[in-house]
Design an enzyme around this catalytic site. Sequence first.
Site, PDB file in Angstrom:
ATOM      1  CG  ASP A 181      -2.311   1.551   5.720  1.00 24.72           C
ATOM      2  OD1 ASP A 181      -2.043   0.667   6.549  1.00 24.72           O
ATOM      3  OD2 ASP A 181      -2.648   1.300   4.553  1.00 24.72           O
ATOM      4  CD  GLU A 220      -0.303  -4.462   1.209  1.00 20.51           C
ATOM      5  OE1 GLU A 220       0.248  -5.593   1.212  1.00 20.51           O
ATOM      6  OE2 GLU A 220       0.239  -3.438   1.677  1.00 20.51           O
ATOM      7  CG  HIS A 249      -3.993  -3.022   8.520  1.00 26.43           C
ATOM      8  ND1 HIS A 249      -4.117  -3.871   7.430  1.00 26.43           N
ATOM      9  CD2 HIS A 249      -3.657  -3.796   9.572  1.00 26.43           C
ATOM     10  CE1 HIS A 249      -3.855  -5.107   7.810  1.00 26.43           C
ATOM     11  NE2 HIS A 249      -3.576  -5.092   9.101  1.00 26.43           N
ATOM     12  CG  ASP A 309      -6.008  -1.024   4.545  1.00 28.15           C
ATOM     13  OD1 ASP A 309      -5.860  -2.122   5.110  1.00 28.15           O
ATOM     14  OD2 ASP A 309      -5.060  -0.366   4.083  1.00 28.15           O
ATOM     15  CG  ASP A 329      -4.844  -3.456   1.805  1.00 29.20           C
ATOM     16  OD1 ASP A 329      -4.910  -4.682   1.649  1.00 29.20           O
ATOM     17  OD2 ASP A 329      -3.910  -2.896   2.415  1.00 29.20           O
ATOM     18  CG  HIS A 386      -2.308   0.573   0.848  1.00 30.33           C
ATOM     19  ND1 HIS A 386      -3.458   0.262   1.555  1.00 30.33           N
ATOM     20  CD2 HIS A 386      -2.698   1.435  -0.113  1.00 30.33           C
ATOM     21  CE1 HIS A 386      -4.485   0.906   1.031  1.00 30.33           C
ATOM     22  NE2 HIS A 386      -4.050   1.630   0.024  1.00 30.33           N
ATOM     23  CG  ASP A 433      -5.296  -5.803   4.438  1.00 30.65           C
ATOM     24  OD1 ASP A 433      -6.202  -4.959   4.510  1.00 30.65           O
ATOM     25  OD2 ASP A 433      -4.110  -5.545   4.718  1.00 30.65           O
ATOM     26  CG  HIS A 437       2.647  -1.675   4.326  1.00 23.19           C
ATOM     27  ND1 HIS A 437       2.064  -2.881   3.988  1.00 23.19           N
ATOM     28  CD2 HIS A 437       3.082  -1.840   5.600  1.00 23.19           C
ATOM     29  CE1 HIS A 437       2.137  -3.724   4.991  1.00 23.19           C
ATOM     30  NE2 HIS A 437       2.752  -3.116   5.980  1.00 23.19           N
TER      31      HIS A 437
END
Length: 288
Positions: free
Chosen positions: A115, A260, A113, A111, A215, A88, A217, A128
Amino acid sequence: MDLGADRRGVDIGPSAIRYAGLSDHLKRLGHTIHDIGNLPVPQPESRPIGNLRLKYLDSIIQSSSELADEVYQALQENEFPLILGGDHSIALGSISGVAKAHPNVGIIWVDAHTDFNTEETTPSGNIHGMILAALAGLGDPQLVNLGGWSPKINKQQIVIIGARDIDPGEQALLREHHIHVFTMSAIDQHGIPSLMKQAIEIAGIDGAPIHLSLDLDSLDPRDAPGVGTPVRGGLSYREAHLAMELVAASQRMISMDVVEVNSILDRENATAQLAVELTLSALGKTIL
């Protein structure tokens, strides 16, 4: 690019997504495709790690600058930049290029996360996990000032969707800067349709264009096994598709990242195939 993460394998994600037929499927939707290929990115083995709290910083800055120029040029030519990752950290380059062309751009960041780490808060040193903060003007000056200006985006036009793994330092920064975060708990309570409509309104306030950063994930690992940082309890297959369909229906998106996909950890290219399907939904494919 896999300089921004600890786990190798995301650097071949773009090839896996191409192999899953992205261009052909987009052509069937009526799009004209101009694939410029991969931008050259050095391998981690060939570069020093440098500061352990900002791993591979110099190489990431160099690659991000080149990507920003490519994205800006595509927008100047009235093309839609679709950027394939890679980890990312590529979003530093892609969104910098978009923001140069459209200073009022809003961001929908899908995402697991947020980030939103900085050098001070990161538990890993992986860049990332710092990119959204850097784009908002927080963190190391080299990341923050890529291209010569900062911040790239208005904090109040950032919306994070699907977050469920947030570091303590990130939590404090997100609260301090009033970033809109729709966690998986919020999605469970209110549903994807309501929250995506809010996200589009927030990111696209006053008619602003929207950049979507997806992303893989963000999805539950049962649907997207081939990611470097899987977190259980993510978006379902249909929730993710509906989120993409609602962005497409808004007709506000001007650029998109898909990141990702880790082919080394994938099963029979399933995650890359899912990346293609979700991209198609974001770019106009509907069931009927």
